[in-house]
Design a protein around this motif. Sequence first.
Motif, mmCIF file in Angstrom:
data_model
loop_
_atom_site.group_PDB
_atom_site.id
_atom_site.type_symbol
_atom_site.label_atom_id
_atom_site.label_comp_id
_atom_site.label_asym_id
_atom_site.label_seq_id
_atom_site.Cartn_x
_atom_site.Cartn_y
_atom_site.Cartn_z
ATOM 1 N N LYS A 88 -5.842 4.361 -3.052
ATOM 2 C CA LYS A 88 -6.015 5.503 -2.208
ATOM 3 C C LYS A 88 -4.414 6.084 -2.130
ATOM 4 O O LYS A 88 -3.805 5.147 -1.808
ATOM 5 C CB LYS A 88 -6.638 5.495 -1.074
ATOM 6 N N THR A 130 -2.010 7.544 0.151
ATOM 7 C CA THR A 130 -1.728 8.029 1.488
ATOM 8 C C THR A 130 -0.869 8.735 1.617
ATOM 9 O O THR A 130 -0.145 9.336 0.942
ATOM 10 C CB THR A 130 -1.498 6.598 2.162
ATOM 11 N N THR A 131 -0.865 9.688 3.035
ATOM 12 C CA THR A 131 0.204 10.247 3.385
ATOM 13 C C THR A 131 1.632 9.961 3.085
ATOM 14 O O THR A 131 2.542 10.504 2.618
ATOM 15 C CB THR A 131 -0.068 10.644 4.906
ATOM 16 N N GLU A 132 1.764 8.607 3.192
ATOM 17 C CA GLU A 132 3.099 7.994 3.036
ATOM 18 C C GLU A 132 3.576 7.933 1.981
ATOM 19 O O GLU A 132 4.708 8.494 1.263
ATOM 20 C CB GLU A 132 3.359 6.704 3.833
ATOM 21 N N THR A 186 0.871 -0.910 -0.298
ATOM 22 C CA THR A 186 0.098 -0.303 -0.016
ATOM 23 C C THR A 186 0.694 1.314 -0.110
ATOM 24 O O THR A 186 0.290 2.273 -0.348
ATOM 25 C CB THR A 186 -0.837 0.124 0.918
ATOM 26 N N ARG A 187 2.218 1.146 0.235
ATOM 27 C CA ARG A 187 3.082 2.300 0.333
ATOM 28 C C ARG A 187 3.347 2.725 -0.976
ATOM 29 O O ARG A 187 4.038 3.568 -1.266
ATOM 30 C CB ARG A 187 4.116 1.919 1.293
#
Length: 390
Positions: free
Chosen positions: A349, A351-353, A201-202
């Motif tokens: 999505k 993400t912030t990361e 997900t990163r």
Amino acid sequence: MRRSRSNLPFTMNIVVPSRFQPSFGSLRPAAGTSFALINQIPVLFSDDEQKLFELNDVAAFIWCSMQNAVPLETISDQLVNRGLSSTGARESLRDALNQWLGAGLIVPHIDTLDFAFCTVVGQRLVQIRASDARVLDHLRSIFIATTAPKADAETIFAVHRAGSTSIVIHEGRKVLSCGTNELAPTFKAYITEQLLLTGDTRNVVFHAAAVVSGDRALLISAPPGTGKSTLTMHLLNADFGYAADDIVIIGPDGAIQGAPFAPTLKSASWSLVSGFRPDVYSVTIHNRLDGQAVRYLNVEADVYKGPIRVNWIVFLERTSGGTPPTLRALSELDTIRRIVGASFATHGKLTTESFHTLKKVASEARSFVLRYAEAEGATNKLIELCNGKL
């Protein structure tokens, strides 16, 4: 087999559990398919489609016989004994099988590894089994490199050709079917969505080609039809390494890894690369579902393996003929905006990361807009950039 009915009542009196998967020849019930009698009407329930398919008496007899592992030839003889002509029995059996195959209620079963290979997609070892050499060649063409089938493959696809249609099965279910001449691009799109986009997900998936100069990557992003693949092939001819044609995966550390696919060349680009890749006219033509004819070129000898740091990011803009190529530098903010517009995150999505991953890439790379008319001039301009002359 009659039309499907999605609103029939679900009071099932006699049900064959979906885990019951008897094999009949090269065909078997798809996972999640159940037979039942509802008010004495024979039906099949498809877990995948969430539909009930009502059967006539002949179709019900065929299905139940197959579940009892009766050979198809014997079923045809039994239909004759029940009053059908020899021709009518064969046609009824053929029609039932074709309809069930099309609806995904039964799936072909391929145990043999005579036509099979493995490849790595994302972080997964994928094995692909085919019913014949033609299907195997179509599928092999989309990948940069393949190996012999291995027992430890995490994901297995079986692909069966029935006439001009190919059916792809995964975990006992039909996941797609299409014309065999459409198989390669359709399957590529499917595994991109199902395997590449469901990883870490990163990660960020960036729509860009990637070539390598030394040990640094040049990312080339452009809308469809802007000449990204043609320019990529020109750069490979200028001794750049190959990492990706259309998709790069940006990891949390900012390094990129290419998708495992061979370059896809649309028909308009064939003549533009034929001078240094004459084999473009000898490889198979595949038809995409959008109507585009494409060919896949073997670039295994040019592949740069392993993660790569990004040194340059170039966004393409086409101009009219006769206009000399120009490079315009972009700010870090403009670069991030453009990357976000041409990227998507795994699981849908950002993400912030993953946003900070993009910021890291944009801050470490030099970014430009390249306006060009001809691939040769653009290639020379990019060579100058990568050689530190700009």
